[in-house]
Design a protein around this motif. Structure first.
Motif, short mmCIF file in Angstrom:
data_model
loop_
_atom_site.label_atom_id
_atom_site.label_comp_id
_atom_site.label_asym_id
_atom_site.label_seq_id
_atom_site.Cartn_x
_atom_site.Cartn_y
_atom_site.Cartn_z
N ARG B 149 0.92 -1.14 -0.02
CA ARG B 149 -0.06 0.10 -0.09
C ARG B 149 0.99 1.29 0.14
N THR B 150 1.89 1.38 0.81
CA THR B 150 2.72 2.32 0.77
C THR B 150 3.45 2.68 -0.41
N MET B 151 3.93 1.69 -1.05
CA MET B 151 4.68 1.77 -2.11
C MET B 151 3.58 2.27 -3.37
N TYR B 152 2.42 1.71 -3.46
CA TYR B 152 1.68 2.19 -4.37
C TYR B 152 1.20 3.63 -4.20
N GLN B 153 1.18 4.04 -3.15
CA GLN B 153 0.75 5.35 -2.58
C GLN B 153 1.85 6.38 -2.92
N ALA B 154 2.93 6.00 -2.71
CA ALA B 154 4.09 6.68 -3.01
C ALA B 154 4.36 7.12 -4.43
N GLU B 155 3.87 5.82 -5.31
CA GLU B 155 3.94 6.17 -6.70
C GLU B 155 2.82 6.91 -7.33
N ILE B 156 1.53 6.75 -6.91
CA ILE B 156 0.54 7.73 -7.14
C ILE B 156 1.04 9.17 -6.86
N GLU B 157 1.24 9.57 -5.98
CA GLU B 157 1.81 10.82 -5.47
C GLU B 157 2.78 11.41 -6.44
N TYR B 158 3.77 10.59 -6.57
CA TYR B 158 4.92 10.98 -7.63
C TYR B 158 4.30 11.25 -8.97
N LEU B 159 3.67 10.47 -9.36
CA LEU B 159 3.14 10.79 -10.76
C LEU B 159 2.07 12.03 -10.85
N GLN B 160 1.37 12.09 -9.64
CA GLN B 160 0.39 13.32 -9.79
C GLN B 160 1.45 14.73 -9.87
N GLU B 161 2.62 14.65 -9.18
CA GLU B 161 3.29 15.61 -9.04
C GLU B 161 4.14 16.09 -10.10
N ASN B 162 4.67 14.87 -10.75
CA ASN B 162 5.74 15.15 -11.63
C ASN B 162 5.37 14.68 -13.15
N ARG B 163 4.07 14.37 -13.46
CA ARG B 163 3.51 14.04 -14.75
C ARG B 163 3.70 15.11 -15.68
N HIS B 164 3.74 16.43 -15.37
CA HIS B 164 4.06 17.47 -16.20
C HIS B 164 5.34 17.52 -16.94
N LEU B 165 6.40 16.99 -16.39
CA LEU B 165 7.80 16.71 -16.68
C LEU B 165 7.47 15.81 -18.00
N LEU B 166 6.66 14.85 -18.16
CA LEU B 166 6.54 14.04 -19.47
C LEU B 166 5.43 14.79 -20.37
N GLU B 167 4.45 15.36 -19.77
CA GLU B 167 3.52 15.82 -20.74
C GLU B 167 3.94 17.26 -21.34
N ALA B 168 4.81 17.92 -20.76
CA ALA B 168 5.53 19.15 -21.26
C ALA B 168 6.06 18.71 -22.49
N ASP B 169 7.19 17.94 -22.31
CA ASP B 169 8.12 17.20 -23.41
C ASP B 169 7.20 16.94 -24.48
N ALA B 170 5.89 16.32 -24.30
CA ALA B 170 5.27 15.82 -25.39
C ALA B 170 4.50 17.03 -26.30
N LEU B 171 4.38 18.05 -25.28
CA LEU B 171 3.70 19.35 -26.14
C LEU B 171 4.73 19.91 -27.09
N LEU B 172 5.81 19.98 -26.51
CA LEU B 172 7.10 20.44 -27.26
C LEU B 172 7.14 19.65 -28.58
N GLY B 173 7.15 18.47 -28.39
CA GLY B 173 7.27 17.45 -29.49
C GLY B 173 6.20 17.59 -30.63
N SER B 174 4.87 17.96 -30.13
CA SER B 174 3.73 18.08 -31.07
C SER B 174 3.88 19.44 -31.93
N ARG B 175 4.29 20.46 -31.12
CA ARG B 175 4.28 21.87 -31.68
C ARG B 175 5.37 21.71 -32.67
N ALA B 176 6.61 21.00 -32.48
CA ALA B 176 7.54 21.19 -33.39
C ALA B 176 7.23 20.35 -34.62
N ALA B 177 6.36 19.21 -34.45
CA ALA B 177 5.71 18.42 -35.68
C ALA B 177 4.85 19.31 -36.46
N GLU B 178 4.33 20.55 -35.83
CA GLU B 178 3.27 21.30 -36.79
C GLU B 178 4.13 21.94 -37.96
#
Lengths: 178, 178
Positions: B149-178
DNA sequence: TGCTATTATATCGATTTGATATATTGTCCG
DNA sequence: CGGACAATATATCAAATCGATATAATAGCA
Protein backbone atom coordinates in the motif's frame (compact mmCIF):
# COMPACT_ATOMS: atom_id res chain seq x y z
CA UNK A 1 7.69 -5.25 -24.92
CA UNK A 2 10.61 -7.63 -24.73
CA UNK A 3 14.34 -7.02 -24.75
CA UNK A 4 14.38 -7.26 -28.53
CA UNK A 5 11.96 -4.33 -28.77
CA UNK A 6 13.87 -2.30 -26.21
CA UNK A 7 17.11 -2.77 -28.18
CA UNK A 8 15.23 -1.27 -31.09
CA UNK A 9 14.21 1.62 -28.85
CA UNK A 10 17.78 2.27 -27.78
CA UNK A 11 18.82 2.32 -31.43
CA UNK A 12 16.28 5.10 -32.12
CA UNK A 13 18.63 7.27 -30.03
CA UNK A 14 21.58 6.54 -32.31
CA UNK A 15 23.72 3.77 -33.75
CA UNK A 16 25.40 1.47 -31.28
CA UNK A 17 27.28 -1.78 -30.82
CA UNK A 18 25.95 -4.62 -28.68
CA UNK A 19 28.39 -3.59 -25.99
CA UNK A 20 27.14 -0.02 -26.02
CA UNK A 21 23.53 -1.18 -25.85
CA UNK A 22 24.40 -3.20 -22.76
CA UNK A 23 25.98 -0.09 -21.23
CA UNK A 24 22.85 1.90 -21.98
CA UNK A 25 20.76 -0.69 -20.14
CA UNK A 26 23.11 -0.43 -17.17
CA UNK A 27 23.51 3.32 -17.05
CA UNK A 28 20.09 4.56 -18.07
CA UNK A 29 17.56 1.77 -17.65
CA UNK A 30 18.88 -0.23 -14.73
CA UNK A 31 16.09 0.96 -12.44
CA UNK A 32 13.36 -0.48 -14.63
CA UNK A 33 14.73 -2.99 -17.11
CA UNK A 34 17.76 -5.25 -17.05
CA UNK A 35 19.28 -7.17 -19.94
CA UNK A 36 22.28 -9.45 -20.23
CA UNK A 37 24.54 -10.18 -23.20
CA UNK A 38 22.85 -13.52 -23.46
CA UNK A 39 19.66 -11.79 -24.53
CA UNK A 40 21.07 -8.73 -26.31
CA UNK A 41 23.30 -10.46 -28.88
CA UNK A 42 20.69 -12.98 -30.01
CA UNK A 43 18.15 -10.13 -30.13
CA UNK A 44 20.39 -8.11 -32.46
CA UNK A 45 20.91 -11.11 -34.71
CA UNK A 46 17.20 -11.69 -34.97
CA UNK A 47 16.48 -8.00 -35.61
CA UNK A 48 19.09 -8.03 -38.39
CA UNK A 49 17.54 -11.11 -40.00
CA UNK A 50 14.17 -9.42 -39.94
CA UNK A 51 15.50 -6.23 -41.53
CA UNK A 52 14.58 -4.10 -38.52
CA UNK A 53 18.19 -3.08 -37.97
CA UNK A 54 21.18 -3.03 -40.27
CA UNK A 55 24.70 -3.88 -39.28
CA UNK A 56 28.01 -2.64 -40.58
CA UNK A 57 31.27 -4.13 -39.38
CA UNK A 58 34.09 -1.78 -38.56
CA UNK A 59 37.34 -3.68 -38.59
CA UNK A 60 39.79 -2.54 -35.95
CA UNK A 61 43.48 -3.15 -36.07
CA UNK A 62 44.19 -5.24 -33.04
CA UNK A 63 40.74 -5.68 -31.50
CA UNK A 64 37.82 -7.79 -32.62
CA UNK A 65 35.61 -6.14 -35.23
CA UNK A 66 33.00 -3.71 -34.04
CA UNK A 67 29.51 -4.40 -35.31
CA UNK A 68 27.64 -1.16 -35.43
CA UNK A 69 23.87 -1.47 -35.58
CA UNK A 70 21.47 1.09 -37.05
CA UNK A 71 17.70 1.00 -36.92
CA UNK A 72 15.96 0.82 -40.31
CA UNK A 73 12.76 2.63 -41.16
CA UNK A 74 10.88 -0.66 -40.85
CA UNK A 75 12.37 -0.91 -37.37
CA UNK A 76 11.21 2.57 -36.47
CA UNK A 77 7.67 1.82 -37.55
CA UNK A 78 7.62 -1.42 -35.58
CA UNK A 79 8.97 0.24 -32.45
CA UNK A 80 6.36 2.94 -32.69
CA UNK A 81 3.65 0.28 -32.94
CA UNK A 82 5.07 -1.50 -29.91
CA UNK A 83 5.10 1.53 -27.60
CA UNK A 84 1.53 2.34 -28.61
CA UNK A 85 0.44 -1.01 -27.18
CA UNK A 86 -0.76 -1.27 -23.62
CA UNK A 87 2.31 -2.23 -21.56
CA UNK A 88 2.17 -5.53 -19.67
CA UNK A 89 2.06 -5.47 -15.88
CA UNK A 90 5.27 -4.82 -13.94
CA UNK A 91 7.19 -7.87 -12.83
CA UNK A 92 8.74 -7.60 -9.40
CA UNK A 93 10.60 -10.25 -7.54
CA UNK A 94 12.21 -9.69 -4.18
CA UNK A 95 14.16 -12.42 -2.45
CA UNK A 96 14.60 -9.94 0.35
CA UNK A 97 10.90 -9.56 1.10
CA UNK A 98 10.32 -13.26 0.54
CA UNK A 99 12.91 -13.92 3.24
CA UNK A 100 11.11 -11.54 5.60
CA UNK A 101 7.90 -13.52 5.09
CA UNK A 102 9.70 -16.30 6.99
CA UNK A 103 11.05 -13.98 9.68
CA UNK A 104 9.52 -16.21 12.36
CA UNK A 105 12.15 -18.84 11.48
CA UNK A 106 15.05 -16.40 11.80
CA UNK A 107 16.92 -15.31 14.93
CA UNK A 108 15.94 -11.81 16.04
CA UNK A 109 19.43 -10.47 15.38
CA UNK A 110 19.34 -11.68 11.78
CA UNK A 111 16.08 -9.82 11.13
CA UNK A 112 17.40 -6.56 12.51
CA UNK A 113 20.55 -6.96 10.49
CA UNK A 114 18.59 -7.62 7.29
CA UNK A 115 16.57 -4.46 7.82
CA UNK A 116 19.60 -2.35 8.71
CA UNK A 117 21.40 -3.52 5.61
CA UNK A 118 18.39 -2.84 3.43
CA UNK A 119 18.10 0.71 4.70
CA UNK A 120 21.83 1.26 4.16
CA UNK A 121 21.55 -0.14 0.64
CA UNK A 122 18.60 2.10 -0.19
CA UNK A 123 20.37 5.15 1.17
CA UNK A 124 23.38 4.36 -0.93
CA UNK A 125 21.21 3.90 -4.03
CA UNK A 126 19.56 7.27 -3.40
CA UNK A 127 22.93 8.93 -3.09
CA UNK A 128 24.18 7.46 -6.33
CA UNK A 129 20.96 8.53 -8.05
CA UNK A 130 21.39 12.08 -6.68
CA UNK A 131 24.66 12.59 -8.51
CA UNK A 132 23.32 10.82 -11.60
CA UNK A 133 20.18 12.95 -11.76
CA UNK A 134 22.10 16.17 -12.39
CA UNK A 135 23.88 14.73 -15.39
CA UNK A 136 20.66 13.53 -17.06
CA UNK A 137 19.81 15.49 -20.15
CA UNK A 138 16.15 14.86 -20.86
CA UNK A 139 13.11 15.49 -18.69
CA UNK A 140 12.21 11.81 -19.12
CA UNK A 141 15.45 10.70 -17.57
CA UNK A 142 15.03 13.19 -14.72
CA UNK A 143 11.56 11.79 -14.24
CA UNK A 144 12.84 8.24 -13.98
CA UNK A 145 15.72 9.18 -11.74
CA UNK A 146 13.47 10.99 -9.30
CA UNK A 147 10.98 8.16 -9.48
CA UNK A 148 13.68 5.85 -8.18
CA UNK A 149 14.66 8.24 -5.41
CA UNK A 150 11.06 8.65 -4.32
CA UNK A 151 10.41 4.91 -4.18
CA UNK A 152 13.60 4.17 -2.27
CA UNK A 153 12.83 6.95 0.17
CA UNK A 154 9.31 5.64 0.74
CA UNK A 155 10.72 2.19 1.40
CA UNK A 156 13.20 3.49 3.96
CA UNK A 157 10.48 5.33 5.84
CA UNK A 158 8.21 2.32 5.78
CA UNK A 159 10.95 0.06 7.14
CA UNK A 160 11.82 2.48 9.91
CA UNK A 161 8.22 2.86 11.00
CA UNK A 162 7.21 -0.78 10.72
CA UNK A 163 10.27 -2.88 11.45
CA UNK A 164 8.95 -3.45 14.96
CA UNK A 165 6.20 -5.65 13.49
CA UNK A 166 8.82 -8.17 12.38
CA UNK A 167 11.18 -7.69 15.26
CA UNK A 168 8.47 -8.20 17.90
CA UNK A 169 7.46 -11.41 16.14
CA UNK A 170 11.03 -12.66 16.39
CA UNK A 171 11.29 -11.90 20.09
CA UNK A 172 8.17 -13.96 20.73
CA UNK A 173 9.71 -16.78 18.74
CA UNK A 174 12.96 -16.79 20.66
CA UNK A 175 11.15 -16.55 23.99
CA UNK A 176 9.05 -19.55 22.98
CA UNK A 177 12.22 -21.44 22.11
CA UNK A 178 13.69 -20.93 25.58
CA UNK B 1 16.38 -18.21 -3.43
CA UNK B 2 14.59 -19.70 -6.40
CA UNK B 3 11.04 -20.96 -6.82
CA UNK B 4 12.12 -24.42 -5.71
CA UNK B 5 13.28 -23.01 -2.36
CA UNK B 6 10.14 -20.95 -1.95
CA UNK B 7 7.96 -24.03 -2.52
CA UNK B 8 9.87 -25.58 0.34
CA UNK B 9 9.12 -22.50 2.43
CA UNK B 10 5.41 -22.71 1.69
CA UNK B 11 5.44 -26.35 2.74
CA UNK B 12 6.89 -25.35 6.14
CA UNK B 13 3.44 -23.83 6.76
CA UNK B 14 1.69 -27.15 6.13
CA UNK B 15 1.19 -29.90 3.57
CA UNK B 16 -0.14 -28.86 0.19
CA UNK B 17 -0.75 -29.93 -3.39
CA UNK B 18 0.91 -28.20 -6.35
CA UNK B 19 -2.38 -26.46 -7.01
CA UNK B 20 -2.56 -25.14 -3.45
CA UNK B 21 1.03 -23.94 -3.61
CA UNK B 22 0.16 -21.98 -6.74
CA UNK B 23 -2.79 -20.45 -4.88
CA UNK B 24 -0.51 -19.47 -2.00
CA UNK B 25 1.77 -17.68 -4.43
CA UNK B 26 -1.21 -15.83 -5.86
CA UNK B 27 -2.97 -14.96 -2.64
CA UNK B 28 -0.10 -14.28 -0.27
CA UNK B 29 3.07 -13.66 -2.26
CA UNK B 30 1.83 -12.01 -5.44
CA UNK B 31 3.27 -8.62 -4.44
CA UNK B 32 6.81 -9.92 -4.25
CA UNK B 33 7.19 -13.28 -5.98
CA UNK B 34 5.27 -14.90 -8.82
CA UNK B 35 5.39 -18.50 -9.94
CA UNK B 36 3.62 -20.44 -12.65
CA UNK B 37 2.68 -24.13 -12.85
CA UNK B 38 5.48 -24.54 -15.33
CA UNK B 39 7.97 -23.88 -12.57
CA UNK B 40 6.10 -25.28 -9.56
CA UNK B 41 5.45 -28.82 -10.79
CA UNK B 42 9.01 -29.45 -11.99
CA UNK B 43 10.27 -27.95 -8.70
CA UNK B 44 8.15 -30.38 -6.67
CA UNK B 45 9.40 -33.32 -8.71
CA UNK B 46 12.99 -32.31 -8.16
CA UNK B 47 12.45 -31.74 -4.44
CA UNK B 48 10.89 -35.19 -4.17
CA UNK B 49 13.83 -36.82 -5.96
CA UNK B 50 16.20 -35.09 -3.58
CA UNK B 51 14.29 -36.24 -0.50
CA UNK B 52 13.49 -32.67 0.59
CA UNK B 53 9.76 -33.27 0.34
CA UNK B 54 7.71 -36.44 0.42
CA UNK B 55 4.61 -37.06 -1.63
CA UNK B 56 1.54 -39.15 -0.93
CA UNK B 57 -1.12 -39.66 -3.58
CA UNK B 58 -4.71 -39.36 -2.49
CA UNK B 59 -6.94 -41.02 -5.04
CA UNK B 60 -10.22 -39.27 -5.56
CA UNK B 61 -13.28 -40.87 -7.05
CA UNK B 62 -13.96 -38.88 -10.15
CA UNK B 63 -11.14 -36.35 -10.18
CA UNK B 64 -7.47 -36.80 -10.97
CA UNK B 65 -5.39 -37.96 -7.99
CA UNK B 66 -4.27 -35.36 -5.51
CA UNK B 67 -0.56 -35.40 -4.77
CA UNK B 68 -0.05 -34.05 -1.29
CA UNK B 69 3.46 -32.86 -0.54
CA UNK B 70 5.06 -32.68 2.92
CA UNK B 71 8.42 -31.18 3.79
CA UNK B 72 10.94 -33.62 5.28
CA UNK B 73 13.36 -32.74 8.05
CA UNK B 74 16.17 -32.55 5.46
CA UNK B 75 13.98 -30.05 3.63
CA UNK B 76 13.47 -27.97 6.75
CA UNK B 77 17.21 -27.80 7.38
CA UNK B 78 17.91 -26.81 3.80
CA UNK B 79 15.25 -24.11 3.82
CA UNK B 80 16.65 -22.69 7.03
CA UNK B 81 20.11 -22.56 5.43
CA UNK B 82 18.67 -20.81 2.40
CA UNK B 83 16.92 -18.02 4.30
CA UNK B 84 20.06 -17.38 6.34
CA UNK B 85 21.89 -16.52 3.10
CA UNK B 86 22.09 -12.94 1.93
CA UNK B 87 19.15 -12.48 -0.47
CA UNK B 88 19.99 -11.54 -4.07
CA UNK B 89 19.05 -8.08 -5.31
CA UNK B 90 15.44 -7.38 -6.26
CA UNK B 91 14.55 -7.84 -9.88
CA UNK B 92 12.16 -5.26 -11.25
CA UNK B 93 10.96 -4.91 -14.79
CA UNK B 94 8.45 -2.35 -15.89
CA UNK B 95 7.26 -2.15 -19.47
CA UNK B 96 5.20 0.81 -18.34
CA UNK B 97 8.17 2.93 -17.26
CA UNK B 98 10.20 1.71 -20.24
CA UNK B 99 7.43 3.04 -22.48
CA UNK B 100 7.53 6.40 -20.69
CA UNK B 101 11.26 6.62 -21.43
CA UNK B 102 10.17 7.00 -25.06
CA UNK B 103 7.41 9.48 -24.30
CA UNK B 104 8.89 11.90 -26.83
CA UNK B 105 7.77 9.52 -29.56
CA UNK B 106 4.19 9.34 -28.29
CA UNK B 107 1.29 11.73 -28.91
CA UNK B 108 0.58 13.94 -25.89
CA UNK B 109 -2.86 12.38 -25.41
CA UNK B 110 -1.36 8.89 -25.19
CA UNK B 111 1.01 9.95 -22.42
CA UNK B 112 -1.73 11.50 -20.33
CA UNK B 113 -3.86 8.43 -20.82
CA UNK B 114 -1.02 6.12 -19.75
CA UNK B 115 -0.53 8.10 -16.57
CA UNK B 116 -4.25 8.31 -15.80
CA UNK B 117 -4.58 4.57 -16.24
CA UNK B 118 -1.58 3.89 -14.06
CA UNK B 119 -2.97 6.00 -11.24
CA UNK B 120 -6.35 4.28 -11.55
CA UNK B 121 -4.66 0.89 -11.51
CA UNK B 122 -2.62 1.74 -8.42
CA UNK B 123 -5.69 3.08 -6.61
CA UNK B 124 -7.50 -0.12 -7.39
CA UNK B 125 -4.62 -2.21 -6.13
CA UNK B 126 -4.53 -0.24 -2.89
CA UNK B 127 -8.23 -0.79 -2.41
CA UNK B 128 -7.96 -4.52 -2.91
CA UNK B 129 -5.01 -4.62 -0.49
CA UNK B 130 -7.05 -2.68 2.08
CA UNK B 131 -9.67 -5.40 2.34
CA UNK B 132 -7.01 -8.10 2.20
CA UNK B 133 -4.94 -6.59 5.00
CA UNK B 134 -7.65 -7.07 7.59
CA UNK B 135 -7.92 -10.77 6.87
CA UNK B 136 -4.15 -11.36 7.26
CA UNK B 137 -3.30 -13.36 10.32
CA UNK B 138 0.37 -12.82 10.98
CA UNK B 139 2.27 -9.59 11.59
CA UNK B 140 4.54 -10.55 8.70
CA UNK B 141 1.65 -10.60 6.29
CA UNK B 142 0.33 -7.30 7.63
CA UNK B 143 3.82 -5.92 7.12
CA UNK B 144 3.91 -7.04 3.50
CA UNK B 145 0.39 -5.86 2.78
CA UNK B 146 1.08 -2.39 4.15
CA UNK B 147 4.39 -2.33 2.32
CA UNK B 148 2.47 -2.72 -0.91
CA UNK B 149 0.00 0.00 0.00
CA UNK B 150 2.78 2.39 0.92
CA UNK B 151 4.69 1.85 -2.30
CA UNK B 152 1.60 2.22 -4.49
CA UNK B 153 0.62 5.37 -2.63
CA UNK B 154 4.11 6.84 -3.08
CA UNK B 155 3.93 6.09 -6.78
CA UNK B 156 0.55 7.79 -7.17
CA UNK B 157 1.81 10.92 -5.45
CA UNK B 158 4.95 10.97 -7.55
CA UNK B 159 2.99 10.64 -10.77
CA UNK B 160 0.57 13.40 -9.81
CA UNK B 161 3.36 15.79 -8.89
CA UNK B 162 5.67 15.04 -11.79
CA UNK B 163 3.53 14.06 -14.75
CA UNK B 164 3.98 17.56 -16.14
CA UNK B 165 7.64 16.71 -16.88
CA UNK B 166 6.53 14.14 -19.43
CA UNK B 167 3.48 15.98 -20.65
CA UNK B 168 5.39 19.21 -21.29
CA UNK B 169 7.93 17.24 -23.31
CA UNK B 170 5.14 15.86 -25.46
CA UNK B 171 3.64 19.27 -26.12
CA UNK B 172 6.99 20.53 -27.36
CA UNK B 173 7.19 17.50 -29.61
CA UNK B 174 3.79 18.04 -31.16
CA UNK B 175 4.43 21.78 -31.57
CA UNK B 176 7.67 20.95 -33.37
CA UNK B 177 5.77 18.58 -35.65
CA UNK B 178 3.36 21.29 -36.76
C1' DT C 1 56.19 -6.91 -13.71
C1' DG C 2 51.65 -8.16 -12.66
C1' DC C 3 46.78 -6.83 -11.63
C1' DT C 4 42.61 -5.00 -12.77
C1' DA C 5 39.43 -2.39 -15.69
C1' DT C 6 37.63 -1.44 -20.25
C1' DT C 7 36.33 -2.58 -24.87
C1' DA C 8 34.18 -6.08 -27.69
C1' DT C 9 32.57 -10.41 -29.27
C1' DA C 10 29.71 -14.70 -28.27
C1' DT C 11 27.69 -19.14 -26.35
C1' DC C 12 25.41 -22.27 -23.14
C1' DG C 13 22.97 -24.54 -19.35
C1' DA C 14 19.50 -23.47 -16.12
C1' DT C 15 15.52 -21.01 -14.81
C1' DT C 16 11.14 -19.19 -15.63
C1' DT C 17 7.06 -17.55 -18.22
C1' DG C 18 2.87 -18.02 -20.52
C1' DA C 19 0.12 -20.79 -23.22
C1' DT C 20 -2.04 -24.95 -23.82
C1' DA C 21 -4.13 -29.68 -22.89
C1' DT C 22 -7.14 -32.76 -20.17
C1' DA C 23 -11.03 -33.90 -17.11
C1' DT C 24 -14.68 -33.36 -13.58
C1' DT C 25 -17.71 -30.73 -10.52
C1' DG C 26 -20.25 -26.79 -8.95
C1' DT C 27 -22.62 -22.53 -9.69
C1' DC C 28 -24.89 -18.88 -11.82
C1' DC C 29 -28.04 -16.93 -15.19
C1' DG C 30 -31.59 -16.80 -18.45
C1' DC D 1 -33.25 -27.19 -18.25
C1' DG D 2 -29.24 -25.96 -20.74
C1' DG D 3 -25.05 -23.45 -21.46
C1' DA D 4 -21.32 -20.96 -19.90
C1' DC D 5 -17.97 -20.23 -16.74
C1' DA D 6 -15.17 -20.75 -12.48
C1' DA D 7 -12.77 -23.88 -9.54
C1' DT D 8 -10.10 -28.07 -8.68
C1' DA D 9 -6.16 -30.73 -10.21
C1' DT D 10 -2.64 -32.53 -13.11
C1' DA D 11 1.20 -31.62 -16.53
C1' DT D 12 4.11 -30.26 -20.64
C1' DC D 13 6.51 -27.29 -24.00
C1' DA D 14 8.44 -23.52 -26.77
C1' DA D 15 10.30 -19.25 -26.05
C1' DA D 16 12.49 -15.73 -23.27
C1' DT D 17 15.95 -14.60 -20.16
C1' DC D 18 19.76 -14.88 -16.68
C1' DG D 19 24.23 -15.55 -15.09
C1' DA D 20 28.41 -17.56 -15.87
C1' DT D 21 32.03 -18.31 -18.79
C1' DA D 22 35.39 -17.91 -22.82
C1' DT D 23 38.42 -15.16 -25.74
C1' DA D 24 41.51 -11.32 -26.70
C1' DA D 25 43.75 -6.89 -26.86
C1' DT D 26 44.88 -2.39 -24.53
C1' DA D 27 45.35 1.01 -20.81
C1' DG D 28 46.61 2.35 -16.50
C1' DC D 29 48.22 1.80 -12.03
C1' DA D 30 51.04 0.14 -8.20
Amino acid sequence: MDIRTLCLGILTMGDATGYEIKKTFEERLDLIFQASYGSIYPALNKLTEEGLVSCRAQSQEKRPDKKIYSITSAGRYLFFDEIMKKPAADRFRSEYLATLMFAHLLPAAAISELIDERIADRLQKIESLMSDCDTRQTDREQFLCNYGRTMYQAEIEYLQENRHLLEADALLGSRAAE
